[in-house]
Each structure stands twice: as structure tokens, then as C-alpha cells.
Design a protein around this motif. Structure first.
Motif, PDB file in Angstrom:
ATOM      1  N   UNK A 136       0.815  -1.343   0.144  1.00 24.15           N
ATOM      2  CA  UNK A 136      -0.072   0.072  -0.022  1.00 24.15           C
ATOM      3  C   UNK A 136       0.900   1.210   0.049  1.00 24.15           C
ATOM      4  N   UNK A 137       2.011   1.254   0.008  1.00 27.49           N
ATOM      5  CA  UNK A 137       2.757   2.455  -0.338  1.00 27.49           C
ATOM      6  C   UNK A 137       3.044   2.957  -1.620  1.00 27.49           C
ATOM      7  N   UNK A 138       3.768   3.958  -1.886  1.00 30.01           N
ATOM      8  CA  UNK A 138       3.884   4.659  -3.231  1.00 30.01           C
ATOM      9  C   UNK A 138       5.366   4.528  -3.768  1.00 30.01           C
ATOM     10  N   UNK A 139       5.843   4.489  -4.576  1.00 26.77           N
ATOM     11  CA  UNK A 139       7.247   4.329  -5.267  1.00 26.77           C
ATOM     12  C   UNK A 139       7.147   5.752  -5.931  1.00 26.77           C
ATOM     13  N   UNK A 158      16.337   4.206  -4.686  1.00 23.66           N
ATOM     14  CA  UNK A 158      14.598   4.598  -4.953  1.00 23.66           C
ATOM     15  C   UNK A 158      14.280   5.481  -3.775  1.00 23.66           C
ATOM     16  N   UNK A 159      12.913   6.024  -3.732  1.00 32.57           N
ATOM     17  CA  UNK A 159      12.621   6.724  -2.903  1.00 32.57           C
ATOM     18  C   UNK A 159      10.816   6.450  -3.071  1.00 32.57           C
ATOM     19  N   UNK A 160      10.615   6.346  -1.783  1.00 28.09           N
ATOM     20  CA  UNK A 160       9.177   5.800  -1.557  1.00 28.09           C
ATOM     21  C   UNK A 160       8.501   6.559  -0.730  1.00 28.09           C
ATOM     22  N   UNK A 161       7.086   6.259  -0.420  1.00 25.22           N
ATOM     23  CA  UNK A 161       6.399   6.897   0.819  1.00 25.22           C
ATOM     24  C   UNK A 161       5.402   5.581   1.342  1.00 25.22           C
ATOM     25  N   UNK A 216       0.780   6.731   4.773  1.00 30.62           N
ATOM     26  CA  UNK A 216       0.264   7.995   5.442  1.00 30.62           C
ATOM     27  C   UNK A 216       1.018   9.067   4.475  1.00 30.62           C
ATOM     28  N   UNK A 217       2.055   8.773   3.913  1.00 34.19           N
ATOM     29  CA  UNK A 217       2.778   9.662   2.986  1.00 34.19           C
ATOM     30  C   UNK A 217       4.278  10.234   3.422  1.00 34.19           C
ATOM     31  N   UNK A 218       4.801   9.429   4.716  1.00 26.19           N
ATOM     32  CA  UNK A 218       6.025   9.702   5.030  1.00 26.19           C
ATOM     33  C   UNK A 218       7.237   8.922   4.212  1.00 26.19           C
ATOM     34  N   UNK A 219       7.810   9.980   3.642  1.00 23.65           N
ATOM     35  CA  UNK A 219       8.730   9.748   2.727  1.00 23.65           C
ATOM     36  C   UNK A 219      10.276   8.968   3.024  1.00 23.65           C
TER      37      UNK A 219
END
Length: 285
Positions: A95-98, A112-115, A118-121
Motif C-alpha cells: 500500500x505504499x507509493x514508489x 529508489x524513493x518511496x512513501x 500515510x505519506x512519510x517519505x
């Protein structure tokens, strides 16, 4: 065996509008010296302009130049992975975002960078010639990180699903806080807290990076003299004192004194303190 186990914090960096001002501030506060890198230098492609911070000649952090005014002025953290592509897929399934796909940073490694949900990066780092911190948990070096979220249940499902963390309660009253222990070892490397417990409820979800200091009171004096601010004054926990501050450009971080694991070799920090790469940009390794 990699120097940093999967899920261990392996690097921290600050994205700043003025590198020279950052060097002055952190040089005074932590005794760091700096070596500059960036595009067109020996760091090669995949790196923005940055200054690597050295403590007694060992890499401990990076200051990265903001490439876009919309980027936050902030500290961030990298979490180690031996399989970047596999971890990215776990993030998506959990359920995270890349935010940025895996890419090479010259021969230093892959990032890579992800969140989280809840949006914490945060950033991921698969080390190549650069594994990460050259020192941790000694004065002037990284010693801990924790993510501040609003949805504890979502975070407590997401991070163990991605990194295999075992959740643990601290041995003292810390509200709704969970420590993250590496699977099978019990070694705590980071934690999860709630926005509003210590930091203002209006702050967005984020990772807070801690640095070890000899004395928090002395560090706060240096922060103020350098143009920084104290956001959360001295707080006592068993065996240590910490405070949350902002540097002279607004990037928030924490300082902690007290008991230290003296983990001055890469990947050996433990207990209430964990651990060449940035967390928001993942380029300053």
C-alpha cells in the motif's frame, strides 16, 4: 554479508537551499568537515550537487542542494536493502507509493524513493562501492530514526510487511510508540510514533533523524548561536536526554545524549540507536 542488514538505516541527508550555510552550521554543531561532490565530479552521474559530511574522516551524512524550490528543506533517511527491485514491489503490495523508480547512482549503489501509506517519505539503498555510514552512535554521528504518522495501524502493517520488522514496546512509557527490531535478532533499529504525541499535529508524516551529542544543553546553545531553533526542548527518557531542533535553513532533526552503544563500525549500532546516500533525493552517498 552486507554491512547493513535489510531495513537498517544506512544513510541520512539534508536537502538544503544553501550548502555553504549548512556546512557552517553543522561544522560548528557536530565538528563535521566536508568534501563536495555532484554532477561532473568523481561521484559521476546520478548525484545532484552535494557535500559529504565527514567525522574524523569517516562519512556520516550529506547535505544535498535543492534542485527545485518545491522540494522540502528536510532531513531524510535511507533504509538498506539487498534487493532493491524486490523491496520496491513489496512497497507497492503493502500500500505504499514508489516516488522514484530504482536507478543507479554511478557505481556507488542503486536507489529508489518511496512513501508509506500515510505519506512519510524514505529512500531505499542497495549498496555498491558505498555501503552507508562510516560511523554511527558516537558524538557527531547518526544514532536513531523514527517515523511520525497519523495512522498507526497502517504503519504497523506496512513496515513489517516490507522489511520484516518485529514490533516491540519500549521499556518505559512512551505513549503509542513501537520500536522496529530486525527479524530474528531483536536488534532495534528505528521506530514508529504518532504525530501530535511530541511534534505538532499539523506536521505532515515524516521521518525524524537523531544525532548523538556529548551534551544536549551544549548542543542547543550551539544550534541557537548558529541561527537554528529549538522545536521541542529537552526531554528525558531513561538513560538519555533528547531535543528536536531546526537548522539555520529550517530542516528539523533531533539531538540525543546519554548512553551510547559506541557503535563506530558500520552496521553495528543497536539498542535505542540504529545505524553515503540521501533520503529524500537518495543521491548524496
Amino acid at each position: 554479508m552486507d554491512a547493513f542488514a535489510e531495513g537498517s538505516p544506512c544513510w541520512a541527508d539534508a536537502t538544503l537551499p544553501d550548502l555553504r550555510a549548512g556546512e557552517r552550521f553543522y561544522g560548528q554543531l557536530f565538528g563535521w568537515t566536508f568534501t563536495e561532490g555532484g554532477a561532473g565530479t568523481d561521484t559521476g552521474p546520478g548525484f545532484p550537487r552535494h557535500s559529504r559530511a565527514l567525522l574524523d574522516g569517516r562519512p556520516v551524512a550529506a547535505l544535498v542542494a535543492k534542485q527545485d524550490g518545491r522540494m522540502p528543506t528536510a532531513w531524510g533517511v535511507h533504509l538498506a536493502t539487498p534487493d532493491l527491485a524486490g523491496t520496491v514491489e513489496k512497497i507497492r503490495r503493502a500500500g505504499g507509493t514508489v516516488l522514484t523508480e530504482p536507478e543507479a547512482a554511478s557505481g556507488a549503489g542503486r536507489k529508489a524513493v518511496a512513501a508509506d501509506p500515510d505519506g512519510a517519505v524514505f529512500a531505499l539503498w542497495q549498496g555498491g562501492t558505498r555501503r552507508g555510514f562510516g560511523a554511527t552512535d558516537v558524538p557527531g554521528a547518526f544514532c536513531w530514526t523514527e517515523v511520525y504518522v497519523r495512522n498507526a495501524d497502517a504503519a504497523d502493517a506496512f513496515y513489517p510487511a516490507v522489511f520484516g520488522y518485529e514490533l516491540a514496546d519500549p521499556p518505559f512509557d512512551a505513549g503509542d510508540f513501537k520500536a522496529w527490531a530486525l527479524p530474528g535478532s531483536g536488534r532495534e533499529v528505528a521506530g514508529r510514533a504518532l504525530v501530535g504525541d511530541m511534534l505538532p499535529a499539523e506536521m505532515p508524516p515524516h521521518f525524524l533523524v537523531y544525532f548523538r551529542v556529548g551534551d544536549v544543553g551544549d548542543a542547543l546553545g550551539t544550534v541557537r548561536r548558529g541561527g537554528g531553533r529549538v522545536l521541542v526542548d529537552r526531554q528525558e527518557i531513561p538513560g538519555a536526554t533528547f531535543a528536536v531542533v531546526a537548522d539555520n535553513q529550517g530542516a528539523a532533526f533531533a539531538v540525543m545524549d546519554g548512553e551510547s552503544g559506541e557503535a563506530d563500525e558500520p552496521g553495528d549500532a543497536g539498542g535505542a540507536a540504529a545505524a553515503d546516500t540521501p533520503a529524500t533525493s537518495a543521491d548524496g552517498t
